[in-house]
Design an enzyme around this catalytic site. Structure first.
Site, mmCIF file in Angstrom:
data_model
loop_
_atom_site.group_PDB
_atom_site.id
_atom_site.type_symbol
_atom_site.label_atom_id
_atom_site.label_comp_id
_atom_site.label_asym_id
_atom_site.label_seq_id
_atom_site.Cartn_x
_atom_site.Cartn_y
_atom_site.Cartn_z
ATOM 1 N N HIS A 1 1.504 -30.938 65.377
ATOM 2 C CA HIS A 1 0.420 -31.872 65.727
ATOM 3 C C HIS A 1 0.041 -31.735 67.199
ATOM 4 C CE1 HIS A 1 1.489 -33.854 61.919
ATOM 5 N NE2 HIS A 1 0.251 -34.302 61.943
ATOM 6 N N MET B 1 -8.868 -41.323 65.045
ATOM 7 C CA MET B 1 -9.193 -41.612 63.641
ATOM 8 C C MET B 1 -10.304 -42.649 63.516
ATOM 9 S SD MET B 1 -7.987 -39.743 61.423
ATOM 10 C CE MET B 1 -8.545 -40.774 60.063
ATOM 11 N N GLY C 1 -3.508 -46.534 57.498
ATOM 12 C CA GLY C 1 -3.269 -45.111 57.751
ATOM 13 C C GLY C 1 -2.261 -44.902 58.855
ATOM 14 N N THR C 2 -1.997 -45.966 59.585
ATOM 15 C CA THR C 2 -1.043 -45.908 60.703
ATOM 16 C C THR C 2 0.317 -45.428 60.212
ATOM 17 O OG1 THR C 2 -2.234 -47.743 61.702
ATOM 18 C CG2 THR C 2 0.008 -47.352 62.505
ATOM 19 N N GLY D 1 4.352 -39.080 59.863
ATOM 20 C CA GLY D 1 4.574 -39.865 58.653
ATOM 21 C C GLY D 1 4.538 -38.972 57.420
ATOM 22 N N ALA E 1 -10.789 -48.595 66.543
ATOM 23 C CA ALA E 1 -12.117 -47.949 66.412
ATOM 24 C C ALA E 1 -12.403 -46.894 67.479
ATOM 25 C CB ALA E 1 -13.200 -49.019 66.434
ATOM 26 N N LYS F 1 0.016 -37.101 69.996
ATOM 27 C CA LYS F 1 0.643 -37.876 68.913
ATOM 28 C C LYS F 1 1.888 -38.591 69.434
ATOM 29 C CE LYS F 1 2.149 -37.642 64.090
ATOM 30 N NZ LYS F 1 1.473 -38.912 63.744
ATOM 31 N N ASN G 1 -0.933 -40.000 54.890
ATOM 32 C CA ASN G 1 -1.910 -38.913 54.904
ATOM 33 C C ASN G 1 -2.948 -39.172 53.816
ATOM 34 O OD1 ASN G 1 -3.186 -36.256 54.697
ATOM 35 N ND2 ASN G 1 -1.553 -35.647 56.101
ATOM 36 N N MET G 2 -4.202 -39.266 54.246
ATOM 37 C CA MET G 2 -5.282 -39.644 53.323
ATOM 38 C C MET G 2 -5.976 -38.423 52.729
ATOM 39 S SD MET G 2 -5.495 -42.998 53.510
ATOM 40 C CE MET G 2 -4.642 -44.231 54.481
HETATM 41 N N1 LIG Z 1 -2.880 -41.609 57.243
HETATM 42 C C1 LIG Z 1 -3.560 -40.580 57.753
HETATM 43 O O1 LIG Z 1 -4.230 -39.800 57.039
HETATM 44 C C2 LIG Z 1 -3.545 -40.388 59.232
HETATM 45 C C3 LIG Z 1 -2.784 -41.203 60.012
HETATM 46 N N2 LIG Z 1 -2.843 -41.129 61.362
HETATM 47 C C4 LIG Z 1 -2.106 -42.147 62.100
HETATM 48 O O2 LIG Z 1 -3.052 -43.108 62.585
HETATM 49 C C5 LIG Z 1 -2.586 -43.669 63.801
HETATM 50 C C6 LIG Z 1 -3.667 -43.525 64.866
HETATM 51 O O3 LIG Z 1 -3.884 -42.146 65.134
HETATM 52 P P1 LIG Z 1 -4.989 -41.676 66.175
HETATM 53 O O4 LIG Z 1 -6.318 -42.224 65.801
HETATM 54 O O5 LIG Z 1 -4.818 -40.222 66.343
HETATM 55 O O6 LIG Z 1 -4.439 -42.417 67.493
HETATM 56 P P2 LIG Z 1 -5.258 -42.948 68.733
HETATM 57 O O7 LIG Z 1 -4.239 -43.316 69.767
HETATM 58 O O8 LIG Z 1 -6.351 -42.007 69.083
HETATM 59 O O9 LIG Z 1 -5.950 -44.268 68.146
HETATM 60 C C7 LIG Z 1 -5.330 -45.494 67.974
HETATM 61 C C8 LIG Z 1 -6.258 -46.508 68.576
HETATM 62 O O10 LIG Z 1 -5.800 -47.820 68.319
HETATM 63 C C9 LIG Z 1 -5.873 -48.537 69.550
HETATM 64 N N3 LIG Z 1 -5.017 -49.697 69.525
HETATM 65 C C10 LIG Z 1 -3.754 -49.825 69.975
HETATM 66 N N4 LIG Z 1 -3.327 -51.083 69.795
HETATM 67 C C11 LIG Z 1 -4.345 -51.747 69.206
HETATM 68 C C12 LIG Z 1 -4.517 -53.089 68.774
HETATM 69 N N5 LIG Z 1 -3.558 -54.002 68.955
HETATM 70 N N6 LIG Z 1 -5.689 -53.434 68.200
HETATM 71 C C13 LIG Z 1 -6.685 -52.548 68.051
HETATM 72 N N7 LIG Z 1 -6.595 -51.258 68.480
HETATM 73 C C14 LIG Z 1 -5.429 -50.881 69.036
HETATM 74 C C15 LIG Z 1 -5.497 -47.494 70.582
HETATM 75 O O11 LIG Z 1 -5.809 -47.868 71.894
HETATM 76 P P3 LIG Z 1 -5.006 -47.113 73.118
HETATM 77 O O12 LIG Z 1 -5.167 -45.652 72.924
HETATM 78 O O13 LIG Z 1 -5.723 -47.575 74.332
HETATM 79 O O14 LIG Z 1 -3.599 -47.573 72.993
HETATM 80 C C16 LIG Z 1 -6.330 -46.327 70.100
HETATM 81 O O15 LIG Z 1 -7.668 -46.409 70.522
HETATM 82 C C17 LIG Z 1 -1.279 -42.955 64.116
HETATM 83 O O16 LIG Z 1 -0.213 -43.740 63.632
HETATM 84 C C18 LIG Z 1 -1.383 -41.656 63.319
HETATM 85 O O17 LIG Z 1 -0.154 -41.103 63.006
HETATM 86 C C19 LIG Z 1 -3.621 -40.204 61.989
HETATM 87 C C20 LIG Z 1 -4.364 -39.324 61.258
HETATM 88 C C21 LIG Z 1 -4.385 -39.334 59.815
HETATM 89 O O1 LIG Z 2 -1.298 -38.525 64.288
HETATM 90 C C1 LIG Z 2 -1.963 -37.692 63.652
HETATM 91 O O2 LIG Z 2 -2.853 -37.008 64.184
HETATM 92 C C2 LIG Z 2 -1.673 -37.526 62.229
HETATM 93 N N1 LIG Z 2 -0.824 -38.340 61.677
HETATM 94 C C3 LIG Z 2 -0.475 -38.422 60.320
HETATM 95 C C4 LIG Z 2 1.034 -38.320 60.156
HETATM 96 O O3 LIG Z 2 1.779 -38.812 61.029
HETATM 97 O O4 LIG Z 2 1.481 -37.795 59.146
HETATM 98 C C5 LIG Z 2 -1.263 -37.524 59.413
HETATM 99 C C6 LIG Z 2 -1.890 -36.324 60.035
HETATM 100 O O5 LIG Z 2 -1.054 -35.223 59.908
HETATM 101 C C7 LIG Z 2 -2.398 -36.517 61.436
#
Ligand SMILES: NC(=O)C1=CN([C@@H]2O[C@H](COP(=O)(O)OP(=O)(O)OC[C@H]3O[C@@H](n4cnc5c(N)ncnc54)[C@H](OP(=O)(O)O)[C@@H]3O)[C@@H](O)[C@H]2O)C=CC1
Ligand SMILES: O=C(O)C1=N[C@H](C(=O)O)C[C@H](O)C1
Length: 257
Positions: A145, A12, A89-90, A155, A8, A149, A115-116
């Site tokens: 990116h 994202m 989404g991870t 992904g 949270a 990242k 990618n959503m």
């Molecule tokens: N499918 C889609 O459309 C998209 C996918 N993504 C993917 O989403 C993922 C997250 O991206 P993004 O938000 O940029 O990354 P961030 O690092 O900003 O966010 C991830 C968050 O999850 C936290 N976290 C880590 N471990 C845990 C846990 N065990 N329980 C709960 N929270 C935890 C992190 O904490 P901390 O930073 O302190 O480790 C951080 O706050 C990536 O894999 C990215 O590639 C991103 C954008 C779009």
């Molecule tokens: O980590 C990101 O920021 C993003 N991750 C996704 C990916 O790994 O494809 C999607 C988006 O491009 C942003």
């Protein structure tokens, strides 16, 4: 619709929170970060430690995960215990983890997509179509990116490469080339290059090149804001309501198949 957001306080997670707050049909009943995170106790709703996830799961309609591959898998296992649908989404899962997710999705409905956004999910279709039409053109993929990242290639780029390889009748495991350096010799006809750029605060750009004699096609998607991914994740959570167990993707949600 009561949702839980894991990750949270992340980029994202924050985007999903603001999309959810603007939607009167969505209530965030749990916002989780890893135990020990400096974000615990902050925000509205208050960010809670992930060790409390199972206390909230029974009240939720869906869990949305944007964390890391290891924690996403743990959260999915907890959701399975309470039969709660999950949006993943991870990105960055290894094959073994993908297999585990597929196994769990036999018990609960799961939407998983790297990618959503609507645009990228259309791009997957376009790449499939073009690759099938001109299989002898050189295919290269470049993704850009932000510098925070953690996984590479993205992904999305990995999925684009998989779709392109399938389109030309190959397996990405045999034709994927991830970065190039040194005296590597001339390009193999079938290889699909995947290059990753990490710079500044780029939200996410993907270009697929199809290059042949005297011409090339460039198919590009540029995300301007994480809101596009966040809106897609919330849409997927709503779509999951009442669905049978199974592993779905955004093409199912967007009815692009
Ligand atoms: N499918 C889609 O459309 C998209 C996918 N993504 C993917 O989403 C993922 C997250 O991206 P993004 O938000 O940029 O990354 P961030 O690092 O900003 O966010 C991830 C968050 O999850 C936290 N976290 C880590 N471990 C845990 C846990 N065990 N329980 C709960 N929270 C935890 C992190 O904490 P901390 O930073 O302190 O480790 C951080 O706050 C990536 O894999 C990215 O590639 C991103 C954008 C779009
Ligand atoms: O980590 C990101 O920021 C993003 N991750 C996704 C990916 O790994 O494809 C999607 C988006 O491009 C942003």
């Amino acid at each position: 619709m009561k949702i839980i957001i894991c990750g949270a306080a992340g980029r994202m997670g924050q985007a999903i929170l603001s999309v959810a707050k603007a939607d009167e049909n969505v209530q965030v009943v749990g916002a989780f970060e890893y135990d020990g995170s400096s974000a615990i106790g902050s925000g509205t709703p208050r960010v809670a430690p992930i060790s409390d996830l199972e206390k909230v799961l029974p009240q939720a309609d869906a869990l949305i995960d944007f964390t890391s591959p290891d924690s996403a898998l743990k959260n999915l296992k907890a959701a399975k215990k309470y039969k709660i649908p999950v949006v993943i989404g991870t990105t960055g899962f290894i094959d073994e983890q993908k297999n585990e997710i597929a196994e769990i999705a036999k018990s609960i409905p799961v939407v998983m997509s790297p990618n959503m956004s609507i645009g990228v999910n259309l791009l997957f279709k376009l790449v499939d179509e073009v690759a099938k039409k001109i299989p002898d053109y050189d295919i290269e993929i470049v993704e850009l990116h932000h510098n925070k990242k953690k996984d590479a290639p993205s992904g999305t780029a990995a999925k684009l490469a998989e779709v392109a390889a399938k389109g030309i009748g190959k397996k990405i495991e045999s034709v994927g080339v991830y970065g190039r350096h040194g005296i590597i010799g001339t390009r193999n006809q079938d290889e699909i290059g995947v290059m990753s750029v990490r710079a500044g605060d780029i939200v996410g750009d993907h270009t697929v090149y199809f290059a042949g004699p005297g011409e090339r096609i460039e198919l590009t998607h540029r995300a301007h804001s994480r809101d596009t991914f966040a809106a897609g994740a919330v849409r997927a959570a709503k779509w999951l309501k009442g669905k049978q167990p199974g592993l779905y993707d955004m093409q199912d949600v967007l009815e692009l198949k």
